[in-house]
Design a protein around this motif. Structure first.
Motif, PDB file in Angstrom:
ATOM      1  N   ASN A  57     153.988  38.472  39.507  1.00  0.00           N
ATOM      2  CA  ASN A  57     154.577  37.287  40.122  1.00  0.00           C
ATOM      3  C   ASN A  57     153.458  36.339  40.535  1.00  0.00           C
ATOM      4  O   ASN A  57     152.681  36.629  41.456  1.00  0.00           O
ATOM      5  CB  ASN A  57     155.416  37.696  41.334  1.00  0.00           C
ATOM      6  CG  ASN A  57     156.046  36.507  42.023  1.00  0.00           C
ATOM      7  OD1 ASN A  57     156.299  35.472  41.397  1.00  0.00           O
ATOM      8  ND2 ASN A  57     156.286  36.635  43.322  1.00  0.00           N
ATOM      9  N   PHE A  62     159.645  34.565  44.466  1.00  0.00           N
ATOM     10  CA  PHE A  62     160.189  35.912  44.328  1.00  0.00           C
ATOM     11  C   PHE A  62     159.359  36.980  45.041  1.00  0.00           C
ATOM     12  O   PHE A  62     159.323  38.126  44.625  1.00  0.00           O
ATOM     13  CB  PHE A  62     160.304  36.271  42.833  1.00  0.00           C
ATOM     14  CG  PHE A  62     161.339  35.471  42.112  1.00  0.00           C
ATOM     15  CD1 PHE A  62     162.664  35.861  42.097  1.00  0.00           C
ATOM     16  CD2 PHE A  62     160.978  34.294  41.459  1.00  0.00           C
ATOM     17  CE1 PHE A  62     163.616  35.119  41.436  1.00  0.00           C
ATOM     18  CE2 PHE A  62     161.926  33.535  40.798  1.00  0.00           C
ATOM     19  CZ  PHE A  62     163.255  33.942  40.778  1.00  0.00           C
ATOM     20  N   ILE A 100     156.607  36.449  35.987  1.00  0.00           N
ATOM     21  CA  ILE A 100     157.195  35.292  36.659  1.00  0.00           C
ATOM     22  C   ILE A 100     156.073  34.281  36.904  1.00  0.00           C
ATOM     23  O   ILE A 100     155.189  34.524  37.743  1.00  0.00           O
ATOM     24  CB  ILE A 100     157.851  35.686  38.003  1.00  0.00           C
ATOM     25  CG1 ILE A 100     158.874  36.807  37.779  1.00  0.00           C
ATOM     26  CG2 ILE A 100     158.503  34.483  38.658  1.00  0.00           C
ATOM     27  CD1 ILE A 100     159.469  37.354  39.053  1.00  0.00           C
ATOM     28  N   THR A 110     162.021  29.910  36.585  1.00  0.00           N
ATOM     29  CA  THR A 110     162.943  30.870  35.972  1.00  0.00           C
ATOM     30  C   THR A 110     163.136  30.611  34.481  1.00  0.00           C
ATOM     31  O   THR A 110     163.467  31.529  33.733  1.00  0.00           O
ATOM     32  CB  THR A 110     164.310  30.821  36.688  1.00  0.00           C
ATOM     33  OG1 THR A 110     164.811  29.470  36.675  1.00  0.00           O
ATOM     34  CG2 THR A 110     164.174  31.288  38.121  1.00  0.00           C
ATOM     35  N   VAL A 113     160.456  32.761  32.735  1.00  0.00           N
ATOM     36  CA  VAL A 113     160.343  34.196  33.047  1.00  0.00           C
ATOM     37  C   VAL A 113     160.462  34.992  31.744  1.00  0.00           C
ATOM     38  O   VAL A 113     161.311  34.702  30.888  1.00  0.00           O
ATOM     39  CB  VAL A 113     161.435  34.629  34.049  1.00  0.00           C
ATOM     40  CG1 VAL A 113     161.461  36.152  34.173  1.00  0.00           C
ATOM     41  CG2 VAL A 113     161.177  33.997  35.404  1.00  0.00           C
ATOM     42  N   ILE A 133     167.240  37.345  40.077  1.00  0.00           N
ATOM     43  CA  ILE A 133     166.812  35.980  39.779  1.00  0.00           C
ATOM     44  C   ILE A 133     167.942  34.982  40.027  1.00  0.00           C
ATOM     45  O   ILE A 133     167.726  33.898  40.597  1.00  0.00           O
ATOM     46  CB  ILE A 133     166.308  35.900  38.331  1.00  0.00           C
ATOM     47  CG1 ILE A 133     165.058  36.776  38.163  1.00  0.00           C
ATOM     48  CG2 ILE A 133     165.998  34.453  37.946  1.00  0.00           C
ATOM     49  CD1 ILE A 133     164.575  36.898  36.724  1.00  0.00           C
TER      50      ILE A 133
END
Length: 446
Positions: A57, A62, A100, A110, A113, A133
């Motif tokens: 990430n 997130f 991510i 997103t 991703v 998500i």
């Protein structure tokens, strides 16, 4: 009819004293419970295989969003370059790598991703990650509009219309489907019993025909009496075996569950997203409150009446189809020749299951559901799907139930009469494979 009890007794004792009958009666519950235990162990072993997923990430949306569950475990690869993270996940035998990227906008993040893995992942695993998500996207967008957290939680609850009848009694959504499933389980049990044990009568007729014993028996007994006696006697033997299987399998199952320590919690699904688990834990009181009306509604079902109706349709449905099987057995010399006649026999049963579910689910009192619950070859299954809804006002009309039973009895006697007419000619026919036209000519013999 004074010889009918003797024929029934002879057929019953001949079946229950048969060595293969005794062996299968003893072994089948053991095999059934053993197979159930094997499925349990395989399922448990499959669920115990926790998938470890690495998460890279690079942004802030997130952080701490992916939490471990019974089926998924997440390992953070924070601060690694993407290529190094991919190489580490591949060589350290992780199930996959969830990447991510960083970004100022949630949609931009997103949209880029990616999930890297060796093989195509299961839909449950993807759904768990996509659920996290999706919830985060919704949360961020609502917070950007200034929506308080309390309001966001309230937005998660769906809207439902209150349903009442004209007398003011509240109705539950989905209760008709639940009741239809209960009745459908009874109907499916009848179908399986007919398919398995209906062939008993057919084999009994074929065996006597090929051994030429029937030529001696038929000289002193009318075909109708002999046919009726064989059907009832063999049916009683099948019901006896089925009851023994049910009781012994239930006892063995409880013993096995006690020995292995199997609980209902272990039989449920394990792959759930963290958000789903948290929601369930947080709303447990609400769930219990929502389930109480359904439990109360199911308790209102007249289970004694439903069990009585099951026995009635179970017996009459089996007698009708066993009569058809007996007629087939009288027309052929061996089981190989029966294949051409089996599909027309099985078709009404399959039709009853599929049409019954589709029609009773949507409209239990519609014309299709009513017609199939009155037609004798499908009523033992379809009517049982409708009966959990009650009988009388608001349920199955009394006249439909009575008409259905009367039609079943009349159909049984009619089919036995037809089978006897086939029987009296077919038992003396050897070495010839009959067709439908040939059997029709046998029916016209005076």
């Amino acid at each position: 009819m004074n010889k009918l009890p003797l024929i029934i007794k002879r057929e019953y004792l001949a079946k229950v004293r048969n060595r293969s009958f005794i062996v299968m009666t003893i072994l089948s519950p053991l095999l059934f419970v053993g197979m159930a235990a094997l499925v349990f162990f395989l399922t448990k072993a499959n669920n115990d295989d926790v998938k470890v997923i690495a998460v890279l990430n690079e942004g802030q949306f997130f952080e701490d969003s992916f939490r471990n569950t019974a089926a998924l475990s997440y390992v953070s690869f924070e601060g690694m370059p993407l290529e190094i993270a991919k190489d580490s996940a591949r060589h350290e035998a992780y199930y996959g790598l969830l990447y991510i990227p960083d970004g100022a906008d949630i949609e931009q993040v997103t949209g880029n991703v990616e999930f890297f893995c060796r093989e195509s992942p299961g839909i449950g695993i993807l759904s768990a990650m996509e659920g996290v998500i999706s919830n985060k996207i919704r949360e961020v967008k609502l917070r950007d509009f200034g929506v308080p957290d309390q309001v966001m939680r309230e937005l998660g609850s769906g809207y439902r219309i209150n349903v009442e009848n004209f007398s003011g009694e509240k109705k539950l959504r989905g209760i008709n489907e639940i009741k239809a499933i209960i009745g459908g389980a009874f109907g499916y049990l009848i179908m399986m019993f007919i398919i398995i044990y209906g062939a008993f009568v057919m084999r009994s007729v074929i065996e006597e025909k090929t051994s030429r014993i029937i030529e001696v028996i038929i000289s002193s007994v009318k075909p109708f009496q002999l046919m009726l006696g064989k059907i009832i006697g063999t049916s009683l033997a099948g019901i006896t075996q089925f009851l023994i299987w049910t009781v012994s399998a239930g006892v063995l199952g409880m013993i096995l569950a006690g020995v292995l320590g199997i609980s209902t919690d272990e039989l449920g699904p394990h792959t759930v997203s963290p958000e789903a688990a948290e929601a369930v834990n947080g709303m447990s009181d609400g769930i219990r409150e929502n389930l109480q009306p359904y439990i109360a509604e199911l308790l209102k079902i007249s289970w004694g009446w439903l069990l009585f109706s099951f026995i009635v349709y179970f017996v009459l449905g089996y007698l009708i189809y066993s009569s058809i099987y007996a007629a087939i057995g009288a027309a052929v010399d061996n089981e190989t020749d029966t294949q051409q006649f089996m599909f027309p026999v099985i078709t009404p049963l399959m039709l009853a299951i599929y049409v019954g579910f589709f029609s009773v689910f949507n409209n239990p009192h519609g014309p299709i559901a009513v017609a199939f619950s009155l037609f004798p070859l499908t009523s033992p299954i379809v009517m049982l799907m409708r009966l959990p809804g009650g009988i009388g006002e608001g349920g199955v009309p009394v006249w439909q139930f009575i008409t259905s039973v009367v039609l079943l009895v009349a159909t049984f006697l009619f089919i036995v009469w037809i089978a006897a007419r086939i029987y009296r000619v077919g038992i003396l026919m050897y070495g010839k494979k009959p067709g439908y036209k040939e059997i029709y000519r046998w029916l016209r013999y005076s």
